[in-house]
Design a protein around this motif. Structure first.
Motif, mmCIF file in Angstrom:
data_model
loop_
_atom_site.group_PDB
_atom_site.id
_atom_site.type_symbol
_atom_site.label_atom_id
_atom_site.label_comp_id
_atom_site.label_asym_id
_atom_site.label_seq_id
_atom_site.Cartn_x
_atom_site.Cartn_y
_atom_site.Cartn_z
ATOM 1 N N ASP A 253 0.823 -1.211 0.000
ATOM 2 C CA ASP A 253 0.000 0.000 0.000
ATOM 3 C C ASP A 253 0.860 1.266 0.000
ATOM 4 O OD1 ASP A 253 -2.368 -1.520 0.047
ATOM 5 O OD2 ASP A 253 -2.191 -1.755 2.226
ATOM 6 N N ALA A 254 1.919 1.267 0.798
ATOM 7 C CA ALA A 254 2.799 2.435 0.861
ATOM 8 C C ALA A 254 3.501 2.694 -0.456
ATOM 9 C CB ALA A 254 3.830 2.255 1.976
ATOM 10 N N ALA A 255 3.672 1.638 -1.274
ATOM 11 C CA ALA A 255 4.337 1.808 -2.571
ATOM 12 C C ALA A 255 3.563 2.731 -3.505
ATOM 13 C CB ALA A 255 4.540 0.450 -3.234
ATOM 14 N N THR A 427 -13.682 -6.959 -1.298
ATOM 15 C CA THR A 427 -12.511 -6.082 -1.246
ATOM 16 C C THR A 427 -12.934 -4.623 -1.223
ATOM 17 O OG1 THR A 427 -11.167 -7.714 -2.437
ATOM 18 C CG2 THR A 427 -10.384 -5.442 -2.454
ATOM 19 N N GLN A 428 -13.953 -4.310 -1.994
ATOM 20 C CA GLN A 428 -14.427 -2.930 -2.039
ATOM 21 C C GLN A 428 -14.965 -2.492 -0.677
ATOM 22 O OE1 GLN A 428 -17.381 -2.251 -5.054
ATOM 23 N NE2 GLN A 428 -17.479 -0.031 -4.693
ATOM 24 N N GLU A 429 -15.729 -3.366 -0.021
ATOM 25 C CA GLU A 429 -16.259 -3.029 1.304
ATOM 26 C C GLU A 429 -15.131 -2.874 2.315
ATOM 27 O OE1 GLU A 429 -20.414 -5.160 2.091
ATOM 28 O OE2 GLU A 429 -18.956 -6.535 1.168
ATOM 29 N N TYR A 430 -14.195 -3.798 2.284
ATOM 30 C CA TYR A 430 -13.084 -3.760 3.239
ATOM 31 C C TYR A 430 -12.238 -2.504 3.042
ATOM 32 C CZ TYR A 430 -8.808 -5.046 5.689
ATOM 33 O OH TYR A 430 -7.725 -5.052 6.528
ATOM 34 N N GLY A 431 -12.083 -2.086 1.800
ATOM 35 C CA GLY A 431 -11.207 -0.955 1.502
ATOM 36 C C GLY A 431 -11.850 0.397 1.613
ATOM 37 N N ALA A 432 -13.130 0.449 1.939
ATOM 38 C CA ALA A 432 -13.810 1.742 2.021
ATOM 39 C C ALA A 432 -13.123 2.639 3.048
ATOM 40 C CB ALA A 432 -15.270 1.534 2.408
ATOM 41 N N GLY A 433 -12.726 3.824 2.618
ATOM 42 C CA GLY A 433 -12.065 4.771 3.506
ATOM 43 C C GLY A 433 -10.595 4.505 3.724
ATOM 44 N N LYS A 434 -10.035 3.492 3.084
ATOM 45 C CA LYS A 434 -8.617 3.155 3.251
ATOM 46 C C LYS A 434 -7.873 3.413 1.943
ATOM 47 C CE LYS A 434 -9.537 -0.724 6.458
ATOM 48 N NZ LYS A 434 -10.980 -0.976 6.231
ATOM 49 N N ASP A 435 -6.592 3.730 2.044
ATOM 50 C CA ASP A 435 -5.740 3.905 0.859
ATOM 51 C C ASP A 435 -5.035 2.578 0.564
ATOM 52 O OD1 ASP A 435 -6.355 6.605 0.493
ATOM 53 O OD2 ASP A 435 -4.867 7.206 2.001
#
Length: 470
Positions: A253-255, A427-435
């Protein structure tokens, strides 16, 4: 006593094996007429295709001997050597001075212009001229130096256990004082293979490799920082025969951030390019660990030769690194997925949540297999031991394809919790609000090429049980 042996293989073969592993005899076509003769002494493409190693010679030496009976050896040298005769005849004797069951085994052969011999590192060679004015030449794949000579291994020409039958008895032959003084076989310390270097010793894979390869030299970032070109340039790679690269930028993610992108490219591409250059210069095998992130995940099962299609920066840098490593004549790229080792990892996190009574939401639309670091290390050790052909090998634990939620439920059940306490989410639900970086939907790797080498992957479910029991 180990008797001298003659080459094996059919008479029509260009390259013939011998009783000493790696010692090869090359049949050379000599074309002559009244003017003299001509031969192709070294023809890389033809000889490599016939089975001679692509040993990349860098120096050519010629030994001219005035009289018959000049005898030199027995010297085992820290490089590979290809010997041919330019004029006259030579009696050659080779003794394996490497550790192993063939230690002390001898092969003898008369050489003329129509024969060459490839001598691998650690096999002692000796030559006795049978005619006046004999000249022989040899190609080697490292430059001679006084320091290199310090790593020679010697055996006495008259050793009774090897018992070489010299055509001209040694008491009538011309020998140097140094060759007369070399030790007998019982006193010879075998020439050890070049050691293994492990980079990234501080990471979970590096630590597992250090445990599995006790003779390896493991270096951390303070000694060799792939992201720092000066650090790589200053490191001495010359002693090592194999480099296992366990160092990488893995913050997926940091990449995707500006600074992370720079760090990922510095380590996974520029650093790997420097390793490739070092391995090429020092004739080392480079073992490099890759990732399922080089694919876009649109295929349900990924073979090794699937074209790269990375979704994010991390995958792009791993794909670029793979391409660089593949240019080496001796390399292994181990492509893996969903790695679990000591320290923080998915299985340990799920076990902790289960023990603390937490009921998590876990992604259920990404598909793949776990790879425990011990399994990855076992595959590396196996592929090196069987001298697997250079190329890419998929490596994961075995068993059926699972989702992250499947694995979490498995862990919960092993911890005595109800598997239904794990809720599957997209994945979309889990990633909501996350980068979050994009991830492949399908990460399952085809293991058939690895299995064809004789490796049997451990089932992932069994590995999870063993991991949690430990």
């Amino acid at each position: 006593m180990t008797p001298a042996q003659t080459p094996g293989g059919g008479a029509d073969e260009l390259v013939q094996a011998t009783e000493i592993p790696g010692l090869l005899v090359v049949r050379l076509g000599v074309h002559g007429d009244s003017r003299g003769w001509f031969k192709e002494n070294w023809q890389r493409a033809k000889m490599v295709a016939a089975g001679l190693p692509d040993f990349e010679p860098v120096q050519n030496n010629v030994s001219f001997n005035t009289d018959a009976g000049v005898t030199r050896g027995i010297h085992a040298e820290p490089w590979d050597k290809y010997v041919t005769v330019a004029s006259g005849r030579v009696f050659g004797a080779w003794v394996d001075l490497r550790p192993g069951e063939s230690f002390g085994r001898a092969v003898t052969l008369e050489l003329g212009p129509d024969r060459g011999v490839f001598v691998p590192r650690g096999v002692g060679n000796a030559f006795q001229t049978l005619e006046d004015g004999t000249a022989y030449s040899y190609l080697v794949n490292d430059h001679w130096s006084a320091a290199a000579r310090e790593s020679y291994t010697f055996l006495n020409l008259a050793d009774e256990s090897v018992a070489i039958e010299w055509p001209i008895p040694l008491e009538r032959a011309e020998l140097s004082d140094a060759d007369r003084a070399h030790p007998r076989l019982a006193e010879v310390r075998p020439m050890a293979p070049r050691p293994v270097l492990v980079t990234g010793a501080g990471g979970q894979l590096g630590r597992a490799l250090s445990r599995a390869l006790p003779g390896a030299v493991a270096v951390g970032r303070d000694e060799l920082d792939l992201a720092d070109q000066a650090s790589v340039a200053a490191f001495d790679f010359s002693p090592y025969g194999t480099v296992v690269n366990a160092a990488a930028y893995t913050a997926v993610d940091a990449a995707e951030t500006p600074e992370g992108r720079r760090q990922a490219w510095a380590t996974n591409v520029a650093g790997v390019a420097a390793l490739v250059d070092a391995a090429r210069r020092h004739r080392a095998t480079l073992v490099h660990v890759s990732s399922d992130y080089v694919f876009d995940g649109t295929r349900e099962l990924h073979p090794e030769d699937e074209p790269f299609a990375p979704l994010g920066v991390y995958g792009q840098t791993k794909a670029a690194g793979d391409a660089l490593v593949s240019t080496l004549p001796r390399h292994l790229v181990l492509r893996t997925s969903w790695v679990v080792g000591d320290g923080k990892n998915f299985v340990a996190t799920m076990a902790s949540l289960a023990d603390r009574g937490v009921s998590p939401s876990v992604v259920d639309d990404q598909h793949g297999r776990l790879t425990f670091t011990d399994e990855l290390v076992r595959a590396i050790v196996h592929l090196l031991a069987v001298e697997a052909p250079s190329g890419t090998y998929n490596v994961t634990n075995g068993g059926p394809t699972q989702t992250w939620a499947d694995i979490a439920r498995e862990v919960f059940a092993l911890r005595g919790r109800d598997a239904a306490d794990v809720t599957g989410v997209s994945t979309q639900e889990y990633g909501a609000g996350k980068d979050l970086a994009p991830r492949p939907v399908h990460s399952t790797l085809d293991l058939s090429r690895l299995e064809a080498t004789g490796f049997e992957p451990e089932d992932a479910a069994a590995a999870v049980r063993r991991y949690l029991a430990g």
